[in-house]
Design a protein around this motif. Structure first.
Motif, short mmCIF file in Angstrom:
data_model
loop_
_atom_site.label_atom_id
_atom_site.label_comp_id
_atom_site.label_asym_id
_atom_site.label_seq_id
_atom_site.Cartn_x
_atom_site.Cartn_y
_atom_site.Cartn_z
N PRO A 179 0.84 -1.21 0.00
CA PRO A 179 0.00 0.00 0.00
C PRO A 179 0.87 1.25 0.00
O PRO A 179 1.93 1.30 0.63
CB PRO A 179 -0.79 -0.13 1.31
N LYS A 180 0.38 2.25 -0.61
CA LYS A 180 1.11 3.52 -0.69
C LYS A 180 0.85 4.33 0.59
O LYS A 180 -0.27 4.49 1.02
CB LYS A 180 0.67 4.30 -1.92
N VAL A 181 1.93 4.85 1.22
CA VAL A 181 1.84 5.69 2.42
C VAL A 181 1.68 7.14 1.99
O VAL A 181 2.54 7.68 1.28
CB VAL A 181 3.08 5.51 3.31
N HIS A 182 0.57 7.81 2.52
CA HIS A 182 0.36 9.22 2.19
C HIS A 182 1.28 10.11 3.03
O HIS A 182 1.97 10.98 2.51
CB HIS A 182 -1.09 9.61 2.43
N PHE A 183 1.24 9.92 4.40
CA PHE A 183 2.08 10.70 5.31
C PHE A 183 2.17 9.96 6.65
O PHE A 183 1.52 8.92 6.83
CB PHE A 183 1.52 12.11 5.53
#
Length: 536
Positions: free
Chosen positions: A79-83
Motif C-alpha cells: 500500500p502507498k503511504v500518504h504521510f
C-alpha cells in the motif's frame, strides 16, 4: 506495461469485430438489392451470427485473463503511504509506546491513524507540561489531542512534541510556629508552612502538637501573644476559624505550677513544758482545707508551773482555743504537710517585798511606788540595811510616773491650743486648684466692657430699620460684657500670683471676638445711616 498491452489488444479486437459486422451488413444489403433467394439470405445470416459469437467469446476470454492477472498483481502490491504522524519528546523527558503512525490510502483522519497516544515520562525534577504541534499547545491528555485534530484531516507529515518543565518548589506565604514557655515542652510537628493553595489555619495546621509539662507543673493553655486561645486542639481550631492568617504566627504553650494532690498531713506538736491529749496526726486524701483535714484538735496540758500560751503556725499565733484556730484557718489550703505548735510558758509569780530593818521606814508597793525589779533585789543586803536613805533611792520612779501623767494630762491642752478658731479667707469658687490669675483674662474683660459702653453711649440712628439693628447690637454687647465680668470674678483670684494665661483664656477670647463683631456691625450700621442722611 502489461496493462497497456492488454488495452491495445482489446481495442484491436473490438475494431475487427466492428469491421466484420459492417462487411456482413454490406453483403446482406447487396444480396437484397440483387434479389437473392431466401435461402441464400438465411445462410448468410447464420454465417454472420457464428462469426460474431466466435469473436465475442475470444474477446471475453482475453478480458477474463487480463482481469485475473490484474487482481493477482493487486494482492501482492505494497500500500502507498500518504504521510506519517510522529510523537517525540523534548529535553528533560521521554515518551513510551508507539511513536510513529502511517496514514494509508484508506483514510487520512487522525483518529483512524493514531491508535494510541504514547505516554510522556518526565525526568527527575521535571513534570509534563503538555503536547505541542510546533508552538501551538494541543493538550495534556489523550482526549484533548484527539479533540484538537478532530477538526480536519491531516494532509502531510505531523510531528507532535511532548514538552516538560521544571517542578517549582511550593512558595511559602508564611509559617505557623508552636513553641513552649519554660517548665514544659512540645512533642510533634511544631512548624507549619502556608503554601499557595490555602491560607486557612485548618488547612495549614494538620495536627496540634502535644504539650508536656515538667514535674511539678501543668499545662495552662495556648496563647497568641497575651490572648488566651484555648487548652484543647478543638478550641485552637475554633479560635482561628474566624479568619485567614496573613502573616507568621507564634502560638505559645504556657505552664503553671501544679496544684498539689490532696495528700497532706497535719501534726500537732509541743516545744516542751506541756503535752497534748487526743489525736495529734491527721492525714487527708480527699481535701486540702484545714477544717476538712483536722476533725478534732488535741487538748493542750501544761506542766506544773507553766501555762498554755497558744497555737502557733510558722511562728505566728493563730489562736489560743480550738474555735479561734478553726476561724483563722477556715479557708486555708494546706499545700504540704504542716505542723501546728502548742507553746507553754512559765507562770509569772509576784515577788515578795524586801523587808528592811525595823528602824528603816518602808513603803508598800503601789501604782505610784512600784516594786523594784529583780536585779535590785539581788544586790547585797548590807548596804541597804546600814544606809537609812536606801529606801529613798528605791523609789525614784514615782516622779517619773507623775511626769508622764502630767504630760498625758497636758497633751489635750496642746491639741486644744492648735484647734483655736481661725478666720478663713474667702475662696474664689472656680479658682480651686489654681495658684495664679490671668493677665490676658483681665485685659479681655476690660476690653469687652469698654466696647459695650461705647455702643451704649454712641450716637443713635434716625432710620427705623437701622435703629432696630443698633438696639439689638447694644443688647448683645451688654450681655457679653456681663458674662465676661461674671466669669472673671468667679475664676480669677487676684490674691494669687499673676500669670499670662490660664484655662479660661479661651472662653474670654471667644467672648471678646463676639464683642468685636457686634461692635463692628453696630459701627457699620451707623456709618451707612450717616451716609444716607447726607444724601437726603
Amino acid at each position: 506495461m502489461k496493462k497497456t498491452t492488454f488495452a491495445f489488444y482489446r481495442k484491436t479486437m473490438l475494431t475487427m469485430i466492428s469491421l466484420g459486422l459492417l462487411l456482413n451488413c454490406s453483403a446482406l444489403t447487396f444480396a437484397e438489392e440483387n434479389s437473392n433467394t431466401d435461402e441464400n439470405q438465411q445462410v448468410q445470416e447464420e454465417i454472420l451470427v457464428e462469426q460474431t459469437e466466435v469473436l465475442t467469446e475470444e474477446v471475453a476470454v482475453e478480458l477474463q485473463k487480463e482481469e485475473t492477472v490484474e487482481q493477482s498483481n493487486k494482492s501482492i502490491q505494497t500500500p502507498k503511504v500518504h504521510f506519517s504522524i510522529y510523537f517525540v519528546a523534548e529535553a528533560n523527558g521521554e515518551v513510551t509506546g508507539q511513536t510513529k503512525f502511517d496514514s494509508l490510502v484508506s483514510s487520512d483522519l487522525f483518529s483512524n491513524i493514531v491508535t494510541a497516544i504514547p505516554t510522556p515520562v518526565a525526568n527527575e525534577g521535571y513534570e509534563f507540561s503538555g503536547w505541542y504541534w510546533g508552538n501551538s499547545y494541543i493538550g495534556s491528555t489523550s482526549s484533548e489531542v484527539y479533540s484538537y485534530f478532530k477538526r480536519g484531516a491531516a494532509l502531510s507529515d505531523l510531528t507532535i512534541t511532548a514538552k516538560f518543565k521544571q517542578v517549582e518548589t511550593p512558595k511559602v506565604h508564611f509559617s505557623i510556629y508552636f513553641v513552649a514557655e519554660t517548665n514544659g515542652e512540645l512533642t510533634g510537628q511544631t512548624k507549619f508552612d502556608s503554601l499557595v493553595s490555602s491560607d486557612l489555619f485548618s488547612n495549614i495546621v494538620t495536627a496540634i502538637p502535644t504539650p508536656v509539662a515538667n514535674e511539678g507543673y501543668e499545662f495552662s493553655g495556648w496563647y497568641w501573644g497575651n490572648s488566651y486561645i484555648g487548652s484543647t486542639s478543638s478550641e485552637v481550631y475554633s479560635y482561628f476559624k474566624r479568619g485567614a492568617a496573613l502573616s507568621d504566627l507564634t502560638i505559645t504553650a504556657k505552664f503553671k505550677q501544679a496544684t498539689p494532690k490532696f495528700n497532706v498531713t497535719v501534726k500537732f506538736v509541743t516545744e516542751g513544758k506541756g503535752s497534748l491529749t487526743g489525736n495529734v496526726t491527721f492525714d487527708s486524701t480527699t481535701s486540702d482545707l484545714f477544717k476538712d483535714v483536722v476533725a478534732t484538735m488535741p487538748t493542750p496540758v501544761a506542766e506544773e508551773g507553766n501555762t498554755f500560751d497558744g497555737w502557733y503556725l510558722n511562728g505566728s499565733l493563730i489562736g489560743t482555743t480550738s474555735q479561734e484556730v478553726y476561724t483563722t484557718l477556715e479557708n486555708t489550703k494546706l499545700l504540704e504537710s504542716t505542723e501546728i505548735v502548742a507553746k507553754f510558758v512559765e507562770n509569772t509569780q509576784a515577788q515578795d517585798p524586801i523587808t528592811p530593818p525595823t528602824d528603816t521606814p518602808t513603803t508598800p508597793p503601789t501604782a505610784e511606788n512600784p516594786q523594784p525589779e529583780q536585779p535590785v533585789i539581788n544586790e547585797p543586803v548590807e548596804p541597804v540595811v546600814n544606809n537609812p536613805g536606801q529606801a529613798q533611792q528605791i523609789t525614784p520612779v514615782a516622779p517619773e510616773v507623775q511626769d508622764e501623767t502630767i504630760l498625758d494630762d497636758a497633751t489635750p491642752e496642746v491639741i486644744n491650743a492648735n484647734n483655736l478658731d481661725t478666720i478663713e479667707e474667702e475662696v474664689t469658687p472656680l479658682a480651686l486648684g489654681h495658684d495664679s490669675w490671668s493677665l490676658i483674662n483681665l485685659v479681655l474683660t476690660l476690653g469687652i466692657a469698654a466696647l459695650a459702653i461705647m455702643m451704649v453711649i454712641g450716637k443713635k440712628t434716625t432710620n427705623d430699620e437701622t435703629r432696630k439693628v443698633n438696639k439689638n447690637a447694644k443688647v448683645i454687647g451688654c450681655i457679653t460684657a456681663v458674662i465676661s465680668i461674671i466669669i472673671f470674678i468667679l475664676t480669677q483670684d487676684m490674691s494669687n500670683p499673676m500669670a499670662l494665661v490660664d484655662k479660661w483664656t479661651i472662653v474670654m477670647l471667644i467672648l471678646g471676638l463676639v464683642q468685636v463683631v457686634t461692635s463692628f456691625i453696630n459701627y457699620k450700621v451707623k456709618e451707612n445711616n450717616e451716609v444716607e442722611s447726607v444724601n437726603c
